[in-house]
Design a protein around this motif. Structure first.
Motif, PDB file in Angstrom:
ATOM      1  N   MET A   1     -47.702 -20.201  57.093  1.00  0.00           N
ATOM      2  CA  MET A   1     -48.854 -20.909  56.578  1.00  0.00           C
ATOM      3  C   MET A   1     -49.118 -22.170  57.401  1.00  0.00           C
ATOM      4  O   MET A   1     -48.191 -22.823  57.878  1.00  0.00           O
ATOM      5  CB  MET A   1     -48.631 -21.285  55.115  1.00  0.00           C
ATOM      6  CG  MET A   1     -48.659 -20.078  54.202  1.00  0.00           C
ATOM      7  SD  MET A   1     -48.517 -20.579  52.477  1.00  0.00           S
ATOM      8  CE  MET A   1     -48.564 -18.990  51.694  1.00  0.00           C
TER       9      MET A   1
ATOM     10  N   GLN B   1     -45.385 -19.615  41.170  1.00  0.00           N
ATOM     11  CA  GLN B   1     -45.282 -18.761  42.354  1.00  0.00           C
ATOM     12  C   GLN B   1     -46.348 -19.075  43.399  1.00  0.00           C
ATOM     13  O   GLN B   1     -46.283 -18.567  44.519  1.00  0.00           O
ATOM     14  CB  GLN B   1     -45.388 -17.293  41.946  1.00  0.00           C
ATOM     15  CG  GLN B   1     -44.217 -16.799  41.111  1.00  0.00           C
ATOM     16  CD  GLN B   1     -44.438 -15.404  40.552  1.00  0.00           C
ATOM     17  OE1 GLN B   1     -45.569 -15.018  40.256  1.00  0.00           O
ATOM     18  NE2 GLN B   1     -43.360 -14.651  40.398  1.00  0.00           N
TER      19      GLN B   1
ATOM     20  N   ARG C   1     -46.063 -19.353  47.390  1.00  0.00           N
ATOM     21  CA  ARG C   1     -44.827 -18.682  47.788  1.00  0.00           C
ATOM     22  C   ARG C   1     -45.129 -17.252  48.251  1.00  0.00           C
ATOM     23  O   ARG C   1     -46.185 -16.695  47.935  1.00  0.00           O
ATOM     24  CB  ARG C   1     -43.838 -18.684  46.629  1.00  0.00           C
ATOM     25  CG  ARG C   1     -43.308 -20.077  46.322  1.00  0.00           C
ATOM     26  CD  ARG C   1     -42.614 -20.176  44.983  1.00  0.00           C
ATOM     27  NE  ARG C   1     -41.568 -19.178  44.800  1.00  0.00           N
ATOM     28  CZ  ARG C   1     -40.807 -19.102  43.703  1.00  0.00           C
ATOM     29  NH1 ARG C   1     -40.982 -19.952  42.709  1.00  0.00           N
ATOM     30  NH2 ARG C   1     -39.877 -18.174  43.613  1.00  0.00           N
ATOM     31  N   PRO C   2     -44.219 -16.632  49.002  1.00  0.00           N
ATOM     32  CA  PRO C   2     -44.492 -15.302  49.569  1.00  0.00           C
ATOM     33  C   PRO C   2     -44.810 -14.230  48.536  1.00  0.00           C
ATOM     34  O   PRO C   2     -45.543 -13.281  48.828  1.00  0.00           O
ATOM     35  CB  PRO C   2     -43.193 -14.972  50.320  1.00  0.00           C
ATOM     36  CG  PRO C   2     -42.598 -16.298  50.648  1.00  0.00           C
ATOM     37  CD  PRO C   2     -42.935 -17.185  49.487  1.00  0.00           C
ATOM     38  N   GLU C   3     -44.244 -14.336  47.320  1.00  0.00           N
ATOM     39  CA  GLU C   3     -44.446 -13.278  46.322  1.00  0.00           C
ATOM     40  C   GLU C   3     -45.792 -13.350  45.609  1.00  0.00           C
ATOM     41  O   GLU C   3     -46.125 -12.475  44.813  1.00  0.00           O
ATOM     42  CB  GLU C   3     -43.321 -13.310  45.283  1.00  0.00           C
ATOM     43  CG  GLU C   3     -43.276 -14.584  44.444  1.00  0.00           C
ATOM     44  CD  GLU C   3     -42.346 -15.638  44.986  1.00  0.00           C
ATOM     45  OE1 GLU C   3     -41.776 -16.404  44.196  1.00  0.00           O
ATOM     46  OE2 GLU C   3     -42.189 -15.706  46.230  1.00  0.00           O
ATOM     47  N   SER C   4     -46.582 -14.383  45.873  1.00  0.00           N
ATOM     48  CA  SER C   4     -47.877 -14.513  45.199  1.00  0.00           C
ATOM     49  C   SER C   4     -48.958 -13.745  45.950  1.00  0.00           C
ATOM     50  O   SER C   4     -48.922 -13.613  47.171  1.00  0.00           O
ATOM     51  CB  SER C   4     -48.272 -15.984  45.084  1.00  0.00           C
ATOM     52  OG  SER C   4     -48.346 -16.584  46.371  1.00  0.00           O
ATOM     53  N   THR C   5     -49.936 -13.241  45.197  1.00  0.00           N
ATOM     54  CA  THR C   5     -51.035 -12.462  45.780  1.00  0.00           C
ATOM     55  C   THR C   5     -52.363 -12.914  45.194  1.00  0.00           C
ATOM     56  O   THR C   5     -52.468 -13.177  43.994  1.00  0.00           O
ATOM     57  CB  THR C   5     -50.856 -10.959  45.487  1.00  0.00           C
ATOM     58  OG1 THR C   5     -49.672 -10.490  46.152  1.00  0.00           O
ATOM     59  CG2 THR C   5     -52.052 -10.156  45.977  1.00  0.00           C
TER      60      THR C   5
ATOM     61  N   GLU D   1     -55.191 -18.290  51.922  1.00  0.00           N
ATOM     62  CA  GLU D   1     -53.877 -18.013  52.494  1.00  0.00           C
ATOM     63  C   GLU D   1     -52.919 -19.180  52.321  1.00  0.00           C
ATOM     64  O   GLU D   1     -51.704 -19.000  52.412  1.00  0.00           O
ATOM     65  CB  GLU D   1     -54.016 -17.651  53.971  1.00  0.00           C
ATOM     66  CG  GLU D   1     -54.654 -16.288  54.191  1.00  0.00           C
ATOM     67  CD  GLU D   1     -54.841 -15.942  55.651  1.00  0.00           C
ATOM     68  OE1 GLU D   1     -54.915 -16.893  56.474  1.00  0.00           O
ATOM     69  OE2 GLU D   1     -54.922 -14.748  55.982  1.00  0.00           O
TER      70      GLU D   1
ATOM     71  N   GLY E   1     -49.045 -15.959  49.235  1.00  0.00           N
ATOM     72  CA  GLY E   1     -48.357 -15.298  50.329  1.00  0.00           C
ATOM     73  C   GLY E   1     -49.143 -14.127  50.891  1.00  0.00           C
ATOM     74  O   GLY E   1     -49.086 -13.830  52.075  1.00  0.00           O
ATOM     75  N   THR E   2     -49.888 -13.441  50.017  1.00  0.00           N
ATOM     76  CA  THR E   2     -50.697 -12.292  50.433  1.00  0.00           C
ATOM     77  C   THR E   2     -52.117 -12.467  49.914  1.00  0.00           C
ATOM     78  O   THR E   2     -52.312 -12.756  48.727  1.00  0.00           O
ATOM     79  CB  THR E   2     -50.128 -10.974  49.882  1.00  0.00           C
ATOM     80  OG1 THR E   2     -48.788 -10.808  50.366  1.00  0.00           O
ATOM     81  CG2 THR E   2     -50.967  -9.792  50.309  1.00  0.00           C
TER      82      THR E   2
END
Length: 296
Positions: free
Chosen positions: A1, A131, A134-138, A156, A160-161
């Motif tokens: 990021m 979250q 963090r990477p686990e968030s969408t 972004e 995370g996604t």
């Protein structure tokens, strides 16, 4: 990021737990953030972290090229922006809706935004406030492609996604509701399972750990059934709908034997038995979709 101050200006309307988390993630990644909330005290902690506090929703909309709304629901968005000066401030801006709603509400909001000269993007957050960033968030997004391109760096920085689902503006909310359908049905199933463990004197925490461990296998099963439904092929390879119905009958019997609330297994058993009665018993469990379509 991106950790440098290249994200530009963004205004966040709505500072509940989620809105605050979004604003904080943007601040931490170098965005110039303007915040607004009906209750000003909720915005004050963010001021200490570098956010500008707008005196009104109109001032917040005027301050940035991208305006992100994260409030309780879509009607709350209209109430926040109902003042003529607030709606007028949206002209030429990108309006990103991250409140929870239905596909029809997304379509209505897109039409409303166009009437006020805003480029509209509808979004859905698949994460809890803790979250965010963090990477686990969408974050799912749908609607204007130009709005997505302009807002993508900001999105972004919050998740995370970030997945763009195309120009059909109701897509993000539809997939979000589909996810919530699975989430809440799964939670109810887990809570019923927790009661089974309690009835037998077993540790619920151990059940939770087991669920975490088998999550990839469950995901694989869901993907297999999704591919089956998409292709319209319901042949049984490993399990049949009738076999699943028998397992649910067993769950129902155990609930009655242990004095548990039988509502969940009774509902699921009746649904699967309906599939068996319709002649789908020898097909895979995804054939239950035929029953659900017939009930529409």
């Amino acid at each position: 990021m991106n950790e440098t101050n290249t994200l530009g200006d963004v205004s966040i309307l709505g500072l509940g737990s989620m809105g605050t988390a979004l604003a904080r993630a943007l601040l931490q990644r170098g965005a110039r953030v303007t915040t607004w909330n009906r209750t000003r005290s909720k915005a004050e902690p963010l001021a200490a972290e570098g956010a500008a506090l707008a005196s009104s929703a109109a001032h917040a909309a005027q301050a940035s090229a991208v305006v992100v709304v994260c409030v309780t629901d879509y009607p709350s968005t209209y109430r926040a922006l109902e003042a003529p000066e607030a709606a007028a401030a949206l002209a030429g801006k990108v309006l990103v809706q991250l409140s929870t709603g239905t596909p029809q509400e997304a379509r209505d909001a897109e039409a409303w935004a166009r009437q006020h000269g805003a480029d509209y993007l509808d979004g859905a957050i698949l994460a809890t406030p803790s979250q965010i960033g963090r990477p686990e968030s969408t974050i799912l997004a749908s609607g204007s492609e130009t709005a997505f391109r302009k807002g993508k760096p900001l999105l972004e920085s919050m998740a995370g996604t970030v997945t763009y689902l195309g120009g059909k503006v109701g897509a993000a909310s539809a997939v979000d509701l589909a996810f919530l359908s699975h989430l809440f049905a799964g939670l109810v199933g887990f809570y019923h399972g927790a009661r089974i463990c309690e009835a037998e004197g077993l540790r619920v925490a151990d059940l939770g750990a087991m669920f975490a461990g088998v999550a990839p296998a469950i995901g694989g099963m869901i993907k297999h059934d999704a591919d089956s439904i998409q292709a319209g092929t319901y042949e049984s390879s490993e399990a049949t709908l009738e076999l699943c119905a028998k397992a649910l009958d067993l769950l129902l019997r155990q609930s009655r034997e242990a004095g548990l609330d039988p509502a969940l297994p009774a509902f699921a058993s009746a649904l699967f038995r309906k599939g068996v009665a319709a002649g789908y018993g020898n097909e895979g469990p995804s054939a239950l979709m035929k029953v659900l379509r017939e009930g529409a």
